[in-house]
Design a protein around this motif. Structure first.
Motif, PDB file in Angstrom:
ATOM      1  N   ARG A 148       9.076   3.965  -2.540  1.00  0.00           N
ATOM      2  CA  ARG A 148      10.378   4.346  -2.548  1.00  0.00           C
ATOM      3  C   ARG A 148      11.209   3.041  -3.034  1.00  0.00           C
ATOM      4  NH1 ARG A 148       9.958   7.649   2.714  1.00  0.00           N
ATOM      5  NH2 ARG A 148       9.591   9.779   1.824  1.00  0.00           N
ATOM      6  N   THR A 149      10.763   1.995  -2.697  1.00  0.00           N
ATOM      7  CA  THR A 149      11.607   0.523  -2.763  1.00  0.00           C
ATOM      8  C   THR A 149      11.351   0.336  -4.347  1.00  0.00           C
ATOM      9  OG1 THR A 149       9.591  -0.402  -2.152  1.00  0.00           O
ATOM     10  CG2 THR A 149      11.306  -0.177  -0.505  1.00  0.00           C
ATOM     11  N   ASP A 150      10.461   0.677  -5.176  1.00  0.00           N
ATOM     12  CA  ASP A 150      10.154   0.694  -6.499  1.00  0.00           C
ATOM     13  C   ASP A 150      10.641   1.628  -7.211  1.00  0.00           C
ATOM     14  OD1 ASP A 150       8.999  -1.719  -5.935  1.00  0.00           O
ATOM     15  OD2 ASP A 150       6.989  -1.006  -5.879  1.00  0.00           O
ATOM     16  N   MET A 192       0.935  -1.162   0.033  1.00  0.00           N
ATOM     17  CA  MET A 192       0.118   0.205  -0.129  1.00  0.00           C
ATOM     18  C   MET A 192       0.823   1.566   0.070  1.00  0.00           C
ATOM     19  SD  MET A 192      -2.823   0.816   2.876  1.00  0.00           S
ATOM     20  CE  MET A 192      -3.480   2.462   2.753  1.00  0.00           C
ATOM     21  N   LEU A 193       0.754   2.177  -1.061  1.00  0.00           N
ATOM     22  CA  LEU A 193       1.305   3.438  -0.988  1.00  0.00           C
ATOM     23  C   LEU A 193       0.796   4.531   0.077  1.00  0.00           C
ATOM     24  CD1 LEU A 193       1.708   3.943  -4.840  1.00  0.00           C
ATOM     25  CD2 LEU A 193       3.404   3.919  -3.132  1.00  0.00           C
ATOM     26  N   THR A 194       1.530   4.913   0.874  1.00  0.00           N
ATOM     27  CA  THR A 194       1.152   5.814   1.813  1.00  0.00           C
ATOM     28  C   THR A 194       2.021   7.298   1.622  1.00  0.00           C
ATOM     29  OG1 THR A 194       2.672   5.570   3.578  1.00  0.00           O
ATOM     30  CG2 THR A 194       0.568   4.361   3.481  1.00  0.00           C
ATOM     31  N   LEU A 195       1.685   8.344   2.324  1.00  0.00           N
ATOM     32  CA  LEU A 195       2.699   9.361   2.043  1.00  0.00           C
ATOM     33  C   LEU A 195       4.126   9.234   2.838  1.00  0.00           C
ATOM     34  CD1 LEU A 195       2.501  12.576   1.681  1.00  0.00           C
ATOM     35  CD2 LEU A 195       1.859  12.897   4.055  1.00  0.00           C
ATOM     36  N   PHE A 196       4.073   8.432   3.520  1.00  0.00           N
ATOM     37  CA  PHE A 196       5.525   8.153   4.246  1.00  0.00           C
ATOM     38  C   PHE A 196       6.401   7.402   3.324  1.00  0.00           C
ATOM     39  CE2 PHE A 196       2.181   9.056   7.494  1.00  0.00           C
ATOM     40  CZ  PHE A 196       3.001  10.380   8.066  1.00  0.00           C
ATOM     41  N   ASN A 197       5.759   6.346   2.701  1.00  0.00           N
ATOM     42  CA  ASN A 197       6.742   5.287   1.870  1.00  0.00           C
ATOM     43  C   ASN A 197       6.587   5.784   0.183  1.00  0.00           C
ATOM     44  OD1 ASN A 197       4.204   4.294   0.971  1.00  0.00           O
ATOM     45  ND2 ASN A 197       4.631   2.378   1.630  1.00  0.00           N
ATOM     46  N   ARG A 198       6.138   6.926   0.038  1.00  0.00           N
ATOM     47  CA  ARG A 198       6.137   7.022  -1.713  1.00  0.00           C
ATOM     48  C   ARG A 198       7.303   7.884  -1.901  1.00  0.00           C
ATOM     49  NH1 ARG A 198       0.811  10.582  -2.188  1.00  0.00           N
ATOM     50  NH2 ARG A 198       1.523  12.385  -1.367  1.00  0.00           N
ATOM     51  N   LEU A 251       3.974   0.952 -15.859  1.00  0.00           N
ATOM     52  CA  LEU A 251       4.065   0.798 -14.508  1.00  0.00           C
ATOM     53  C   LEU A 251       3.144  -0.474 -14.214  1.00  0.00           C
ATOM     54  CD1 LEU A 251       4.163   4.083 -12.920  1.00  0.00           C
ATOM     55  CD2 LEU A 251       6.163   2.617 -12.966  1.00  0.00           C
ATOM     56  N   ALA A 252       2.013  -0.316 -14.805  1.00  0.00           N
ATOM     57  CA  ALA A 252       0.996  -1.552 -14.744  1.00  0.00           C
ATOM     58  C   ALA A 252       1.454  -2.853 -15.229  1.00  0.00           C
ATOM     59  CB  ALA A 252      -0.320  -1.162 -15.311  1.00  0.00           C
ATOM     60  N   ALA A 253       2.042  -2.699 -16.258  1.00  0.00           N
ATOM     61  CA  ALA A 253       2.645  -3.941 -16.944  1.00  0.00           C
ATOM     62  C   ALA A 253       3.799  -4.355 -16.258  1.00  0.00           C
ATOM     63  CB  ALA A 253       3.179  -3.634 -18.561  1.00  0.00           C
ATOM     64  N   ALA A 254       4.574  -3.821 -15.344  1.00  0.00           N
ATOM     65  CA  ALA A 254       5.678  -4.206 -14.573  1.00  0.00           C
ATOM     66  C   ALA A 254       5.253  -4.475 -13.118  1.00  0.00           C
ATOM     67  CB  ALA A 254       6.518  -3.052 -14.567  1.00  0.00           C
ATOM     68  N   ASP A 255       3.813  -4.556 -12.929  1.00  0.00           N
ATOM     69  CA  ASP A 255       3.227  -4.719 -11.745  1.00  0.00           C
ATOM     70  C   ASP A 255       3.698  -3.861 -10.631  1.00  0.00           C
ATOM     71  OD1 ASP A 255       1.263  -6.226 -10.247  1.00  0.00           O
ATOM     72  OD2 ASP A 255       2.719  -7.481  -9.447  1.00  0.00           O
ATOM     73  N   ILE A 256       3.917  -2.689 -10.894  1.00  0.00           N
ATOM     74  CA  ILE A 256       4.545  -1.696  -9.815  1.00  0.00           C
ATOM     75  C   ILE A 256       3.260  -0.721  -9.618  1.00  0.00           C
ATOM     76  CG2 ILE A 256       5.702   0.487  -9.648  1.00  0.00           C
ATOM     77  CD1 ILE A 256       7.842  -0.670 -11.599  1.00  0.00           C
ATOM     78  N   ASP A 257       3.101  -0.691  -8.154  1.00  0.00           N
ATOM     79  CA  ASP A 257       1.915   0.037  -7.582  1.00  0.00           C
ATOM     80  C   ASP A 257       2.316   1.643  -7.647  1.00  0.00           C
ATOM     81  OD1 ASP A 257       0.389  -1.976  -6.843  1.00  0.00           O
ATOM     82  OD2 ASP A 257       1.398  -2.079  -4.757  1.00  0.00           O
ATOM     83  N   TYR A 258       1.351   2.471  -8.101  1.00  0.00           N
ATOM     84  CA  TYR A 258       1.717   3.877  -8.266  1.00  0.00           C
ATOM     85  C   TYR A 258       0.292   4.628  -7.916  1.00  0.00           C
ATOM     86  CZ  TYR A 258      -1.418   3.532 -12.559  1.00  0.00           C
ATOM     87  OH  TYR A 258      -2.095   3.112 -13.485  1.00  0.00           O
ATOM     88  N   ILE A 259       0.647   5.936  -7.597  1.00  0.00           N
ATOM     89  CA  ILE A 259      -0.751   6.860  -7.423  1.00  0.00           C
ATOM     90  C   ILE A 259      -0.564   7.746  -8.391  1.00  0.00           C
ATOM     91  CG2 ILE A 259      -1.743   8.252  -5.747  1.00  0.00           C
ATOM     92  CD1 ILE A 259      -1.024   6.682  -3.309  1.00  0.00           C
ATOM     93  N   CYS A 260      -1.613   8.497  -8.997  1.00  0.00           N
ATOM     94  CA  CYS A 260      -1.417   9.385  -9.661  1.00  0.00           C
ATOM     95  C   CYS A 260      -2.531  10.698  -9.257  1.00  0.00           C
ATOM     96  CB  CYS A 260      -1.945   9.065 -11.328  1.00  0.00           C
ATOM     97  SG  CYS A 260      -1.985  10.699 -12.397  1.00  0.00           S
ATOM     98  N   SER A 276      10.536  14.800 -14.484  1.00  0.00           N
ATOM     99  CA  SER A 276      11.344  15.028 -13.275  1.00  0.00           C
ATOM    100  C   SER A 276      10.971  14.296 -12.134  1.00  0.00           C
ATOM    101  CB  SER A 276      10.565  16.676 -13.151  1.00  0.00           C
ATOM    102  OG  SER A 276      11.064  17.109 -11.876  1.00  0.00           O
ATOM    103  N   ARG A 277      12.180  14.401 -11.379  1.00  0.00           N
ATOM    104  CA  ARG A 277      12.105  13.472 -10.203  1.00  0.00           C
ATOM    105  C   ARG A 277      12.776  14.351  -9.039  1.00  0.00           C
ATOM    106  NH1 ARG A 277      15.573   8.812 -10.132  1.00  0.00           N
ATOM    107  NH2 ARG A 277      15.894   9.244  -8.084  1.00  0.00           N
ATOM    108  N   MET A 278      12.114  14.011  -7.871  1.00  0.00           N
ATOM    109  CA  MET A 278      12.566  14.748  -6.609  1.00  0.00           C
ATOM    110  C   MET A 278      13.745  13.928  -6.036  1.00  0.00           C
ATOM    111  SD  MET A 278       8.898  15.928  -4.935  1.00  0.00           S
ATOM    112  CE  MET A 278      10.052  16.336  -3.339  1.00  0.00           C
ATOM    113  N   PRO A 279      14.926  14.297  -5.440  1.00  0.00           N
ATOM    114  CA  PRO A 279      15.846  13.627  -4.977  1.00  0.00           C
ATOM    115  C   PRO A 279      15.250  12.717  -3.733  1.00  0.00           C
ATOM    116  CG  PRO A 279      16.230  16.019  -4.505  1.00  0.00           C
ATOM    117  CD  PRO A 279      14.848  15.656  -5.148  1.00  0.00           C
TER     118      PRO A 279
END
Length: 90
Positions: A66-68, A1-7, A26-35, A87-90
């Protein structure tokens, strides 16, 4: 589950086509995401692009665990590594 603290933020874009491609990868790679979507046209704080006219500016943010993040970044980079809205945040 994605939360504010682990994303982590993977992508910020105003390009709906780019967003769709990243989400499909992301869906094809089975990576959970939030948009999340933010209306930048100054008409209020919409959280969805449903019903927004073609002249509207909507900013989309995609978050993954974060782990993904490294694996998700590789997937999204392969789609179009030179795209200016990526763009990605550090």
């Amino acid at each position: 589950m994605l939360t504010l603290f682990n994303r982590a933020e993977l992508l910020v874009t105003c390009d709906m086509i780019r967003l769709a491609r990243v989400r499909e990868a992301l869906a094809a790679a089975d990576i959970d995401y939030i948009c999340r979507a933010k209306d930048l046209s100054g008409r209020g704080g919409h959280t969805s692009s449903f019903g927004v006219g073609p002249g509207a500016r909507v900013e989309y943010k995609v978050y993954v665990k974060r782990t993904d993040l490294e694996r998700a970044d590789r997937k999204s980079t392969r789609l179009n590594s030179s795209h200016p809205s990526r763009s990605r945040m550090p």
